[in-house]
Each structure stands twice: as C-alpha cells, then as structure tokens.
Write an enzyme that holds these catalytic residues in place. Sequence first.
Site, PDB file in Angstrom:
ATOM      1  N   SER A  76    -105.545  -2.381   7.172  1.00 18.77           N
ATOM      2  CA  SER A  76    -106.095  -2.589   5.841  1.00 18.77           C
ATOM      3  C   SER A  76    -104.976  -2.982   4.856  1.00 18.77           C
ATOM      4  O   SER A  76    -104.293  -3.979   5.081  1.00 18.77           O
ATOM      5  CB  SER A  76    -106.859  -1.337   5.403  1.00 18.77           C
ATOM      6  OG  SER A  76    -107.693  -1.603   4.309  1.00 18.77           O
ATOM      7  N   ASP A 203    -117.529  -4.253   9.870  1.00 18.78           N
ATOM      8  CA  ASP A 203    -116.679  -3.953   8.720  1.00 18.78           C
ATOM      9  C   ASP A 203    -117.243  -4.611   7.458  1.00 18.78           C
ATOM     10  O   ASP A 203    -117.343  -5.832   7.379  1.00 18.78           O
ATOM     11  CB  ASP A 203    -115.264  -4.472   9.001  1.00 18.78           C
ATOM     12  CG  ASP A 203    -114.239  -3.980   7.997  1.00 18.78           C
ATOM     13  OD1 ASP A 203    -114.626  -3.483   6.923  1.00 18.78           O
ATOM     14  OD2 ASP A 203    -113.034  -4.110   8.289  1.00 18.78           O
ATOM     15  N   HIS A 230    -114.410  -0.392   9.718  1.00 18.93           N
ATOM     16  CA  HIS A 230    -113.115  -0.688   9.109  1.00 18.93           C
ATOM     17  C   HIS A 230    -111.935   0.015   9.783  1.00 18.93           C
ATOM     18  O   HIS A 230    -110.785  -0.316   9.488  1.00 18.93           O
ATOM     19  CB  HIS A 230    -113.155  -0.314   7.623  1.00 18.93           C
ATOM     20  CG  HIS A 230    -112.002  -0.827   6.828  1.00 18.93           C
ATOM     21  ND1 HIS A 230    -111.676  -2.170   6.750  1.00 18.93           N
ATOM     22  CD2 HIS A 230    -111.067  -0.179   6.066  1.00 18.93           C
ATOM     23  CE1 HIS A 230    -110.620  -2.331   5.985  1.00 18.93           C
ATOM     24  NE2 HIS A 230    -110.232  -1.140   5.566  1.00 18.93           N
TER      25      HIS A 230
END
Length: 253
Positions: A76, A203, A230
């Site tokens: 991320s 996601d 995610h």
Amino acid sequence: MTHENSTDVIDIVLLHGWGVNSAVFQPLQTALSEYRVHYVDLPGFGDSQANSDNIEAWAAALAKALPENAIWLGWSLGGLVATQIALNHPQSVKALITVASSPCFMAQEQNQWPGIAPAVLTQFHQQLNVNLAKTVERFLAIQAMGSDSAKQDIVAIKKLVLAKPLPTQAVLDQGLDMLKEVDLRPQLNDISQPWLRIWGKCDALVPRTIIRQLPQASNITDIVHNKASHAPFISHPQAFLDGLLPWIKKHQI
C-alpha cells in the site's frame, strides 16, 4: 528482526501501509526466515521517529539507513515509498515488490484513472481522529475477510500492531497527503529492476484494473489473487507466499 550475519544472505526490506506498522507482516516471518529481513516502521509509525518532509526525503532517509542491493517489498503506502526508492536510489533496490499498491492512489476523473475517491480517504481519516486503535482494528478485520482463520489472524496481528506506539495526528495527516498527492506514473518506465506487482482482485482501494494502464515490460510480473482484497498476505498468506517465494528465489542472485 534480522538474519544472522552472512555475506551470502539476501536482504529483504518490508515497508508497511498507512495507519499501522511493521508488525502487520507477522504472517510472513516464518516463510522469510532464511533471509535477512528488515521489518521497517515508516517515519512516525511504530517505533520510528517522524520525518516531516516529503516522500522523497522519506526515500532518502530509508535508503541511507538500510543495506544497498536489497529486495524491497512495500504494501500500500509502503509500496509507493519503495517505488520512490527504486527510482531515486536504484543502487538500494535489487528488486522491487509492490503489494496492493498504486503509483497514484487517488482517482483521477480527467484521465479515467481508477483509485480512491477523495471522500473515502477523508472518512477514514475522520474515523482515525475519533478512535485510532478501534479504526486500525476495523481496518485489519476488513483486510482479513476471506481467510479461513480470519478471527485468529486479527487477534494476533492486532495485538502486535497495537503493542507499538500509535502514530500522531500529524503523521497520519502526512501519510494521507502522500496518498492524495503523490503521482509516480510519469516515472515508472525508469524502473529497470525486476518488479513483482501483487494485487487483490477484490481490492476496493487499489483496483486491479489499473494494471492495464501501467507499464508492461520483461522485468515486470503481475500476480492477481482472485479472492483477496487489500492485504493478501493477511487474508490468503499461503497463496501469497506461493507466488512470492519462487519470484524472490529467481531474483535473489
């Protein structure tokens, strides 16, 4: 955590996402134990000192503090930082792995770039203001959806993440600004290192549809986990490792 000193041990650097810290990578520790793994808290998160400058300053500080010629894995926001390091400090990055990460997290209507709607980041930020620990717990629970052992996973990971100091409001604002403003898309063709991009088909924060708009080259590999969201290393750790470990073996020399 580091591996015993040895000249032939490969360094792997792990960079976590926004709002948590390096303890989130607990599901990977056993599988990566043959490597010298650096579980890094991003500036201002966990046990790291804050760095109030921009993402390029973060990249410079991390590149200076960590071994050169390492394999960097960023999840991320951590993937955005790792990408910046690969661009600005190529001697640091033997190979790049980005997990559920985007070179531009915010949706862009003008060029039909899929991403996070500004309102979503604002809402998440407001929730963190009210109760950071509870919001982190909720975030981790969402990421573990799909795992057969989701409840156990979350109990273990939450305990580890919340055992470290929580980030300040200023640090959360800083990370949020990076997610809102940083756009590395124009520079991606400059990445010549082997690059593994791992995605979750479910996601909602980083849509896998961006793959079509990203560079495709012989040094780039994409893996999409069909049932993951995610954080595939939390929700589907074995499938995640089945894709990750052979790629690392291939590129560790």
